[in-house]
Structure formats: C-alpha cells, structure tokens
Design a protein around this motif. Structure first.
Motif, short mmCIF file in Angstrom:
data_model
loop_
_atom_site.label_atom_id
_atom_site.label_comp_id
_atom_site.label_asym_id
_atom_site.label_seq_id
_atom_site.Cartn_x
_atom_site.Cartn_y
_atom_site.Cartn_z
N ARG A 250 -3.00 -4.41 -7.62
CA ARG A 250 -4.29 -3.80 -7.87
C ARG A 250 -5.42 -4.81 -7.69
NH1 ARG A 250 -6.37 0.38 -11.96
NH2 ARG A 250 -4.26 1.15 -12.08
N GLU A 251 -5.16 -6.04 -8.15
CA GLU A 251 -6.23 -7.03 -8.14
C GLU A 251 -6.41 -7.69 -6.78
OE1 GLU A 251 -7.18 -11.29 -10.33
OE2 GLU A 251 -5.62 -10.00 -11.14
N PHE B 292 -3.75 3.59 -7.00
CA PHE B 292 -3.46 3.50 -8.44
C PHE B 292 -4.26 4.49 -9.27
CE2 PHE B 292 -2.09 -0.79 -7.07
CZ PHE B 292 -0.79 -0.70 -7.51
N SER B 293 -5.51 4.80 -8.85
CA SER B 293 -6.33 5.69 -9.68
C SER B 293 -6.27 7.13 -9.21
CB SER B 293 -7.80 5.23 -9.64
OG SER B 293 -7.88 3.84 -9.86
N ASN B 294 -6.00 7.28 -7.92
CA ASN B 294 -6.14 8.63 -7.39
C ASN B 294 -5.08 8.96 -6.34
OD1 ASN B 294 -7.34 11.04 -7.21
ND2 ASN B 294 -9.30 10.30 -6.38
N THR C 60 -6.39 1.90 -0.29
CA THR C 60 -6.90 0.81 -1.12
C THR C 60 -6.22 0.90 -2.47
OG1 THR C 60 -8.65 2.22 -1.98
CG2 THR C 60 -9.16 0.93 0.00
N PRO C 61 -6.18 -0.21 -3.20
CA PRO C 61 -5.56 -0.17 -4.52
C PRO C 61 -6.20 0.89 -5.42
CG PRO C 61 -6.07 -2.44 -3.91
CD PRO C 61 -6.60 -1.57 -2.82
N GLU C 62 -7.52 1.02 -5.34
CA GLU C 62 -8.19 2.02 -6.19
C GLU C 62 -7.62 3.40 -5.92
OE1 GLU C 62 -10.75 0.01 -4.12
OE2 GLU C 62 -9.84 -1.35 -5.57
N LYS C 63 -7.50 3.70 -4.63
CA LYS C 63 -7.03 5.03 -4.28
C LYS C 63 -5.59 5.26 -4.75
CE LYS C 63 -5.46 7.90 -0.66
NZ LYS C 63 -4.43 7.63 0.32
#
Ligand code: ATP
Ligand code: MG
Lengths: 230, 239
Positions: B199-200, B223-225, B218-221
């Motif tokens: 993630r980082e 892991f979050s979505n 992307t990690p945001e996508k």
C-alpha cells in the motif's frame, strides 16, 4: 613342523616392499581414474538429455552387475582379442596387448568409478536447489553454478566416502594378481610355492596389507573429523 | 521495461499461468499479491527465465526474449532476491557480494570490495563484512542478499516473498531497505504478503488468483475499492 619366520622375513619382505610400489601405483592411478569417471557419470546422470541418462544407467547396471575380478580378466584377456578381431575384419593384422598394470588400473578405475558416481550424485542432489538458482540469477551459467557453487559444498560429504573407497581399493589391488600384476599377493604366492613356507608367507602378506590400510583409514577418519569441525 | 503477451506456463498438465498479459515500466514498483498457489512465484521466475514459459512472448527493453539466447544477459540486468536468501554458505559476507561482480563483470578486487562495503553500509551491515552467513540473523542474511543482487548493478530487482521466512521483528529492517531502493528509483517487482508495504510503496498492485491476473491498479484502488469479488474476499482474509 617348525616355522621359519626369520628366513621368510629375510627373503619375502624385500620383495613385498617392491610390491608396495606396484600397489601404490595402481591405487593412485586407479583412484584418480575412478574419481574422474565418477564425476563425469554423476554429472551426466543429472543431465537434462534423456539419452545420456539412459546410456549411463545401462552402463552402471552392466558394471555393477559383474564382479571386479571378472572385469579385470575381461579387460586383460578378452578386450585385446576383441580389438584384434575387429582389426582383422578390416584386413589389418594386429597384435594388440594390454600391459597387466594398465589393465588393473583400468579395471579398478571403471569399477570404482560407478560406485563413486552414486556418492557424487547424492551429494550434488543434497545441496539446496536455491544455491544453483542464486548463482544463475547472478548471471552464472549452469556449469559455472555447478562447479563453482554446488560442487565445493558437495565435496564436504563426498570426501569422507571417497576416503573409504580409497581404503577398499588398496585391498582390492590383490585381485590384480589374477591379471599377472606383480603385486603383493602374486609375489607371496610365488614365494610360498617355491619355499613351502605357506604359513609364514601369507601371515606376512596379511600384515603387509594391515600396514597400509590401518594408517590410511585413520588418515581418512582424521580428514572426515576436520571437515565436520568447520 | 517488461511487456508480457499471453504468457502461459504449464508443469506437465498443471496450468499454473494462464494468458498473462502485463507490463512493467522503468522505475516502477509493482507488488504482486494473491493466495498461495496462485502462480505468483512462477510468474516472477518467468521474468528472469528461471522458468521457461510454455507459450506467449516476453519483451524486454523493447526486444523479444529468446530463452535459449538471452538468459545470462537478462539475469545480469534483472537481479533476484529469494524468500530463503540463498547466500553462499562457504563464502563470508564480503565474498558473497564481490564474487559475481569479479567473476562476471571482471571487476578488480579492490573495486569490488569497495562497492561491497558501500552496499553493506547502505543495508546497515558494514560491521558484518567478515562474518559467515550462518552467523547472521535471517533479516541480516536477507539484507546481504539484497546487497549481493545490487552489486551486479541491476536495472531491476525481483523479490519473491523476501520477508516471509523472517521473524516478525526482523521484517522491518528488510522492508526499510526495499523502501529506500524504491525511492531511489529502482524498478522492482515484489511478490509479498506485506500489505502495508504494498500500500505504501507500490506504484501498482497486481492481484493474482488461479493463474490469472484478476485485477490490477493503484494501491488505493486495490485496497480501498477493489472491483473483483475474489480480490475483495482475499483482502478481507489477509487484512
Ligand atoms: N517446478 C514445479 N513443478 C510442478 N509444479 C509446480 C512447480 N512449481 C510450482 N508448481 C505448482 O504451480 C502452482 C503455483 O505455484 P507458485 O509457487 O507459483 O505459487 P505462489 O503463488 O508463489 O504460491 P505461494 O504463495 O505459496 O508461494 C502450485 O500449484 C505449485 O504446486
Ligand atoms: Mg511463491
């Protein structure tokens, strides 16, 4: 019946000393040949090429399925005859012979090479595949990885076993008497049959082997101990 | 830097990689996550031809790779770090690092030693140069392994679960070194179970399952979505 150890000692021991030279020569060269063959066979059996593995497998079965003594006799008496026969089929008249010591060294080398190849193979296989891969990913070739990285580690377990084969080979040189190599046994047989000092002669013969094999086996144990230490 | 087109790998009848197409750019950090047995290691090992793909094409810096010809050259440019470190036990730390540069790049001994000492300083082990690997902790061994790979001056590094064999308290030091490499712009492909690291540090995260790339982004996508149901289930289990 009286025993004449002093007389036997005086006449036989100098002859046995000459025999030592022959034993050492046959062992050193036979062992060298066996080691080289053992390495080649072991590496060949790990080859990715199926035919190479198959041929070597058959070869091993052949050699391990026949006694060393038969192999020696075959190399000394039969192989030259076969060679001459083949030559005559091509219209050449030859008289190929193999010197008895050469036949002895070949026999010992070929026979022991098979058994030693198993030791080498097992030792190579016992090294973690990760070692080879680590070498490969640094850019080394397959054989560089084998010889520079895997072999040095495998040698630790190979050397003690090879030492034991060395001691066995020294004793097996007595079989060379049957292909007319003038080693310890043949010298003793000749001496005993001329002098009828049978008990004395063969006792000295046994002692002669002990004189070589006991120090040698302690030396092998010492090497083994030193290797374990590290 | 790398582009894979319809890459497949079978072991006998077992299809381990199924039609993998993807790319890795210069300077990118790509993390590969997924359940055990999904083919992550096999995928990584195809990149440096430790496994030869059954079919498909691999382009490396613009040219198609021929497994028979390009192995050695490729591996000199694309280093690898293993889960089990695989340091050479008969060499000390210094020689582990200098061995390949001297043998393969024909580097002079003094230069190789200087390079090795610099790299050891970088991974925080300058005082261990003369130790043997067996005397080091797992975390220290893995940092030496990273230094060893870096000594070949690779353009890219592959990491196959570099912290999975480590005690939890030793993981941080290794991840720290990897983070630093990432900030210096090293191209990296990292198979990992360390979701925090992915993630980082990752520019892109790839989720693999049953031999397919199921989802990437992307990690945001990721892991979050996450979009895919299997990605959601996997992440729910591991986080
Ligand atoms: N050399 C091989 N021969 C046969 N099968 C193999 C080989 N290497 C891997 N496999 C199989 O391929 C599948 C994928 O393995 P791989 O190691 O790539 O998975 P992975 O995602 O890295 O799993 P893990 O998280 O456990 O490391 C597994 O079913 C494994 O048993
Ligand atoms: Mg794996």
């Amino acid at each position: 019946m009286t025993l004449h150890f002093a007389k036997a000692a005086e006449l036989l021991i100098p002859s046995l000393f000459h025999g030592f030279g022959v034993v050492i020569q046959a062992t050193v060269l036979g062992f060298l040949l066996a080691t080289i063959l053992g390495m080649i066979i072991a590496i060949g059996r790990l080859s990715t090429i199926k035919i190479v593995r198959g041929i070597l497998y058959l070869y091993l079965e052949l050699i391990r399925g026949t006694p060393l003594l038969v192999q020696l006799v075959y190399i000394y008496y039969v192989v030259p005859l076969l060679l001459n026969l083949i030559a005559s089929m091509f219209g050449f008249k030859t008289n190929i012979q193999i010197a008895s010591v050469t036949a002895g060294i070949l026999g010992l080398g070929i026979n022991y090479g098979c058994y030693m190849s198993e030791v080498v193979r097992a030792a190579i296989l016992s090294i973690d595949k990760g070692q080879t891969e680590a070498a490969l990913v640094l850019g080394f070739g397959k054989y560089e990885a084998l010889f520079r990285i895997v072999m040095p580690q495998a040698l630790r377990s190979i050397i003690p076993s090879l030492g034991n084969y060395l001691v066995m080979m020294v004793k097996d040189t007595s079989l060379l008497a049957y292909v007319a190599v003038n080693e310890l046994l043949l010298r003793t047989q000749n001496f005993a049959s001329q002098t009828f000092l049978t008990i004395e002669s063969y006792t000295f013969l046994a002692i002669a082997y002990l004189v070589i094999s006991i120090p040698l086996s302690y030396f092998v144990k010492f090497i083994e101990y030193r290797l374990k230490d590290k | 830097m790398f582009r894979l087109v319809n890459l497949e790998k079978k072991f006998g009848n077992l299809e381990v990689l199924k039609s993998i197409s993807m790319f890795i750019d210069y300077g990118e950090v790509v993390c590969i996550i997924g359940p055990s047995g999904s083919g992550k290691s096999t995928f990584l090992r195809c990149l440096n031809l430790l496994e030869i793909p059954t079919s498909g094409r691999i382009y490396y810096s613009g040219a198609i790779l021929d497994p028979d010809l390009d192995c050695k050259k490729l591996r000199r440019e694309v280093g690898m770090v293993f889960q089990k470190f695989n340091l050479f036990p008969m060499f000390n730390v210094l020689k582990n690092i200098t061995y390949a540069p001297m043998r393969i790049n024909k580097m002079k001994e003094e230069d190789a030693k200087e390079l090795a000492m610099d790299l050891l300083a970088k991974v925080g082990l300058a005082d261990k140069a003369n130790e043997y690997p067996s005397k080091l902790s797992g975390g220290q061994q893995q940092r030496v392994a990273i230094a060893r790979a870096l000594a070949m001056k690779p353009k890219m590094l592959l990491f196959d679960e570099p912290t999975s064999a480590l005690d939890p308290e030793l993981v941080g030091d290794v991840l720290e070194v990897m983070k630093q490499l990432a900030t210096e712009g090293m191209t990296m492909a990292v198979v990992t179970h360390e979701m925090g690291f992915a993630r980082e540090v990752a520019d892109r995260v790839i989720f693999m399952d049953k031999g397919y790339i199921v989802e990437e982004g992307t990690p945001e996508k990721i892991f979050s979505n996450p979009e895919n149901q299997r990605t959601k289930e996997f992440l729910a289990r591991v986080i």
